[in-house]
Write a protein that holds these residues in place. Structure first.
Motif, PDB file in Angstrom:
ATOM      1  N   GLN A  27       0.839  -1.198   0.000  1.00  0.00           N
ATOM      2  CA  GLN A  27       0.000   0.000   0.000  1.00  0.00           C
ATOM      3  C   GLN A  27       0.877   1.252   0.000  1.00  0.00           C
ATOM      4  O   GLN A  27       0.603   2.205  -0.740  1.00  0.00           O
ATOM      5  N   ARG A  28       1.914   1.245   0.828  1.00  0.00           N
ATOM      6  CA  ARG A  28       2.811   2.405   0.926  1.00  0.00           C
ATOM      7  C   ARG A  28       3.449   2.729  -0.419  1.00  0.00           C
ATOM      8  O   ARG A  28       3.694   3.898  -0.752  1.00  0.00           O
ATOM      9  N   GLY A  30       2.092   2.109  -3.361  1.00  0.00           N
ATOM     10  CA  GLY A  30       1.094   2.367  -4.392  1.00  0.00           C
ATOM     11  C   GLY A  30       0.624   1.152  -5.161  1.00  0.00           C
ATOM     12  O   GLY A  30       0.093   1.290  -6.268  1.00  0.00           O
ATOM     13  N   ASP A  32      -1.875  -2.046  -5.759  1.00  0.00           N
ATOM     14  CA  ASP A  32      -3.229  -2.509  -5.455  1.00  0.00           C
ATOM     15  C   ASP A  32      -3.135  -3.935  -4.912  1.00  0.00           C
ATOM     16  O   ASP A  32      -2.863  -4.878  -5.650  1.00  0.00           O
ATOM     17  N   ARG A 126      -7.452   0.047   3.452  1.00  0.00           N
ATOM     18  CA  ARG A 126      -7.101  -1.253   2.890  1.00  0.00           C
ATOM     19  C   ARG A 126      -7.193  -2.338   3.966  1.00  0.00           C
ATOM     20  O   ARG A 126      -6.224  -3.037   4.244  1.00  0.00           O
ATOM     21  N   ALA A 329       6.797  -3.828  -6.220  1.00  0.00           N
ATOM     22  CA  ALA A 329       6.411  -2.470  -6.604  1.00  0.00           C
ATOM     23  C   ALA A 329       7.248  -1.972  -7.773  1.00  0.00           C
ATOM     24  O   ALA A 329       6.732  -1.333  -8.699  1.00  0.00           O
ATOM     25  N   ALA A 333       5.549  -1.250 -11.434  1.00  0.00           N
ATOM     26  CA  ALA A 333       5.624   0.125 -11.937  1.00  0.00           C
ATOM     27  C   ALA A 333       6.451   0.243 -13.205  1.00  0.00           C
ATOM     28  O   ALA A 333       6.538   1.327 -13.793  1.00  0.00           O
ATOM     29  N   SER A 462      11.971   5.376  -1.884  1.00  0.00           N
ATOM     30  CA  SER A 462      12.258   5.530  -3.311  1.00  0.00           C
ATOM     31  C   SER A 462      13.741   5.281  -3.580  1.00  0.00           C
ATOM     32  O   SER A 462      14.574   5.331  -2.675  1.00  0.00           O
TER      33      SER A 462
END
Length: 524
Positions: A27-28, A30, A32, A126, A329, A333, A462
């Motif tokens: 979730q952190r 991004g 789903d 969530r 993630a 992405a 990041s």
């Protein structure tokens, strides 16, 4: 009966600590994702309770470390001993000071960790799908079909691009996938009791031995309150004892707890007024043959289980989840190709295998009935320990040991060629080839550079570039621009392996994936 269908990027099966950590990090970042669990909520009774420094750093990165600190009891010392006599304590907090913002071990029960993570998911919209268990799993093409059921007969098909199986040591997912779970089970039966009004344990974490007996204690309440302690030991003369039953109403539990209490007082002079719960269990040392089959990944106890020595089991699972969520993630992405996910097993399976092997040997040593083992424990160690307790915490060996226990020294090979090179070496040369920065979690400089916290930018979760010292400014800017990543500048910290001219590229999970020293040959 009602049937539904849902499509997500990731389905997390199991909402224990590992599954909840995975769901939170997805979730952190991004992604789903949905987490399911057959229970009706977080665990109520649990053996896992020690939160190591590396996990605290991950909690800080997630933004929940304040809740953890508010509820946890710090264990700043380790006190070994034999029978009723404790030896000189080792100051865990002092050994780890300067290496991490969170030295020592923080005692927080599994259910409290779960509640913090579950509440965060609820707060961000969530929530975990409780009372929902997986009935079958099937992979087809680029999707995984997870069939689920609920007590009222409702069934749901979750179609996911990837699945994280965090469904415990008996993992139905691992079984359905046909993944072996080799290892051993200790022949002894152990007990765990959540005791109140405890006397005789002193402060901190206690590890005591008495003949063939063994006692491990963890403080569960702050100083000045009615003393609550988690006690673990060996249950004697219990034919056919299995996993036990929680609570104190069951006749067998009453008998077993009576035996445990008698042994505690006789062998260790430890007593307690009452217990919140009591259980017996066996210690397993097992590692799954694979951590990945297609688009399904194992994490936590589904992939590895071992003894409570070192208080690392829950922490290893939480770090599995963090590592895997960051990789998923990046792939989802489009920042990384799909085969980047192969690194999960390459990085985490060796960690689990080494941990299981180490705790297996250590646990065997402290519980062995062999004359030689008893002589070392009862005769030799009382003589040697006072010297070790004075010398080790002050030197590099103490910091190294803290790094292993706290899990801040974990190392990953960042390239396949580096791994092959290391495997071609032997002995000291192989150990030195790992280096102190590349492939490790970013060294913390806060203690050596007052006012500078190079872990603070990691909260962005990041990819980023750090430049240390003025000589690194130009090269850091060039690297950050070329990779299209944010740049953060700090003062040099030679004591932490980041001298003037150091440029590092850091992954979202905080590990250094690239290292450059400006003006001199690159060193790992």
């Amino acid at each position: 009966m009602e049937s539904n269908q849902r499509e997500v990027d990731v389905c997390v099966i199991g909402a224990g600590p590992t599954g909840l950590m995975a769901a939170n990090w997805l979730q952190r970042l991004g992604v789903d994702a949905v987490a399911i669990d057959g229970k009706d909520g977080p665990t109520r009774e649990s053996r896992a309770l020690g939160v190591q420094a590396r996990t605290m750093e991950i909690y800080a990165q997630l933004g929940v470390v304040d809740q953890v600190l508010a509820q946890a009891v710090p264990a700043t010392e380790l006190r070994p001993g034999v029978g009723r006599h404790a030896w000189v304590a080792v100051p865990l907090g002092a050994i780890g000071a300067g290496l991490t913002p969170y030295p020592g071990i923080h005692i927080l029960e599994q259910h409290a960790n779960e509640r913090i993570l579950a509440d965060r998911l609820e707060a961000v919209g969530r929530p975990v799908l409780w009372n929902t268990w997986m009935t079958s799993i099937e992979q087809a093409g680029d999707r995984v079909r997870v069939e689920t059921a609920q007590p009222d007969g409702t069934t749901t098909v979750v179609s996911a691009r990837y699945v994280i199986a965090a469904d415990g040591a008996s993992s139905p997912t691992r079984t359905q996938l046909g993944i072996g779970f080799g290892g051993s089970t200790n022949a002894k039966v152990f007990y765990v009791v959540d005791a109140q009004g405890v006397a005789g344990t002193g402060s901190g974490i206690n590890v005591r031995l008495a003949g063939d007996d063994f006692l491990l204690t963890f403080p569960m309440s702050a100083a000045g309150t009615r003393k609550r302690v988690r006690l673990l030991g060996i249950l004697r003369d219990v034919p056919g004892a299995g996993p036990g039953t929680l609570g104190t109403g069951d006749d067998q539990v009453t008998v077993d707890e009576g035996r445990a209490r008698a042994a505690l007082e006789r062998d260790f002079d430890v007593t307690y007024d009452s217990s919140g719960w009591f259980a017996t269990y066996r210690v397993h040392h097992r590692v799954a043959e694979a951590f990945q089959v297609g688009r399904v990944f194992l994490a936590g106890d589904a992939g590895h289980v071992h003894s409570p020595v070192g208080a690392q089991g829950m922490n290893t699972g939480l770090q599995d989840a963090h590592n895997l969520a960051c990789k998923l993630a990046d792939v989802l992405a489009g920042r990384m190709p799909a085969d980047y996910l192969d690194r999960y097993a390459a990085e985490r399976l060796p960690v689990a295998a080494h941990l299981v092997a180490t705790t297996d040997r250590l646990f065997a040593a402290v519980t062995s009935s062999a004359p030689r083992a008893r002589f070392i424990r009862e005769r030799l160690m009382p003589l040697v320990w006072p010297v070790l307790a004075r010398v080790v915490p002050r030197g590099p060996m103490g910091r190294r040991m803290f790094g292993y226990v706290s899990q801040v020294r974990i190392h990953y090979w960042m390239t396949e060629s580096a791994r092959r090179h290391a495997e071609s070496l032997r002995g000291l040369a192989r150990r030195r080839s790992r280096g102190h920065v590349l492939g490790r979690r970013l060294p913390w400089i806060g203690a050596t550079n007052p006012g500078e916290d190079n872990h603070a930018p990691l909260a962005s979760a990041s990819w980023q570039v750090h430049a240390y010292g003025p000589r690194a400014a130009e090269a850091g800017a060039r690297t950050a621009a070329g990779l299209v990543m944010p740049l953060h500048r700090f003062g040099a910290s030679p004591r932490r392996g980041l001298p003037d001219g150091t440029v590092v590229v850091i992954r979202p999970d905080g590990f250094v994936t690239r290292l450059e020293h400006v003006g001199r040959p690159d060193k790992r």
